[in-house]
Design a protein around this motif. Structure first.
Motif, PDB file in Angstrom:
ATOM      1  N   UNK A 113     -11.196   2.259   2.109  1.00 38.24           N
ATOM      2  CA  UNK A 113     -10.589   3.587   1.983  1.00 38.24           C
ATOM      3  C   UNK A 113      -9.995   3.786   0.603  1.00 38.24           C
ATOM      4  N   UNK A 114     -10.356   4.899  -0.035  1.00 42.13           N
ATOM      5  CA  UNK A 114      -9.949   5.102  -1.429  1.00 42.13           C
ATOM      6  C   UNK A 114      -8.449   5.215  -1.629  1.00 42.13           C
ATOM      7  N   UNK A 115      -7.697   5.595  -0.608  1.00 43.41           N
ATOM      8  CA  UNK A 115      -6.236   5.691  -0.745  1.00 43.41           C
ATOM      9  C   UNK A 115      -5.515   4.436  -0.267  1.00 43.41           C
ATOM     10  N   UNK A 116      -6.247   3.463   0.193  1.00 44.15           N
ATOM     11  CA  UNK A 116      -5.683   2.205   0.689  1.00 44.15           C
ATOM     12  C   UNK A 116      -5.306   1.325  -0.509  1.00 44.15           C
ATOM     13  N   UNK A 117      -4.048   0.951  -0.614  1.00 42.19           N
ATOM     14  CA  UNK A 117      -3.630   0.105  -1.746  1.00 42.19           C
ATOM     15  C   UNK A 117      -4.258  -1.279  -1.685  1.00 42.19           C
TER      16      UNK A 117
END
Length: 182
Positions: free
Chosen positions: A98-102
């Motif tokens: 996921x692109x917003x997952x750190x």
């Protein structure tokens, strides 16, 4: 089998990256089965064609090659099967988790690399580096893939991931290999 073995990197020389990616929002990633995302760096020799990759995968007999294409640029995951992606052309930056997952994983992969994507791991194309990125997409024999996006209504599909079996043989190396050591 000896001709197909000639185009793969010997197992003793193979470099493998292994990544556990925690669940994020509605993307299960590796949280359900605890099987890691695996990248076999340069598993296939650079001159290996897509058709030769497909022949090798078929001869090992673990997965069925089903398509040749790039990776979708929208994060998605599969709930019905694990996926084996063999890079047959080009170079790309991918995003897993996921692109917003750190805690996402963003490798650059290139021709010859193989990615074993466990069911539930979100993945997408971030950048096609040279404009010619193509993979051979393969799935365990008898399995069909679905498309999930981490949206409402996918909860029952996600629950089904728990029931999926893992590889009994490595999709590239057969009776030995990284997928068997997780």
């Amino acid at each position: 089998m000896s001709t197909s073995k000639a185009m793969i990197t010997p197992l003793r020389d193979l470099r493998v990256s292994s990544h556990q990616i925690p669940a994020f929002n509605r993307l299960p990633n590796t949280s359900i089965q605890k099987k890691p995302l695996l990248i076999y760096h340069s598993a296939f020799h650079p001159g290996t064609s897509a058709s030769t990759m497909e022949s090798h995968l078929t001869s090992v007999g673990v997965v069925d090659p089903q398509w040749r294409y790039t990776m979708y640029s929208t994060s998605h995951f599969h709930s019905t099967t694990h996926e084996v992606l063999s890079v047959s052309a080009g170079k790309a930056k991918l995003c897993f988790g996921g692109e917003d997952n750190t805690e996402r994983v963003e490798p650059t992969v290139e021709k010859g690399d193989v990615i074993v994507v466990p069911a539930g791991v979100a993945h997408r194309l971030s950048k096609d580096v040279d404009g010619g990125f193509i993979m051979v997409g393969s799935y365990p024999k008898g399995k069909s893939w679905d498309m999930c996006y981490g949206e409402d209504g996918e909860e029952d599909k996600v629950k089904g991931i728990e029931q999926l079996g893992w590889f009994e043989r490595d999709p590239i190396y057969g009776n030995e290999g990284p997928a068997l050591n997780v």
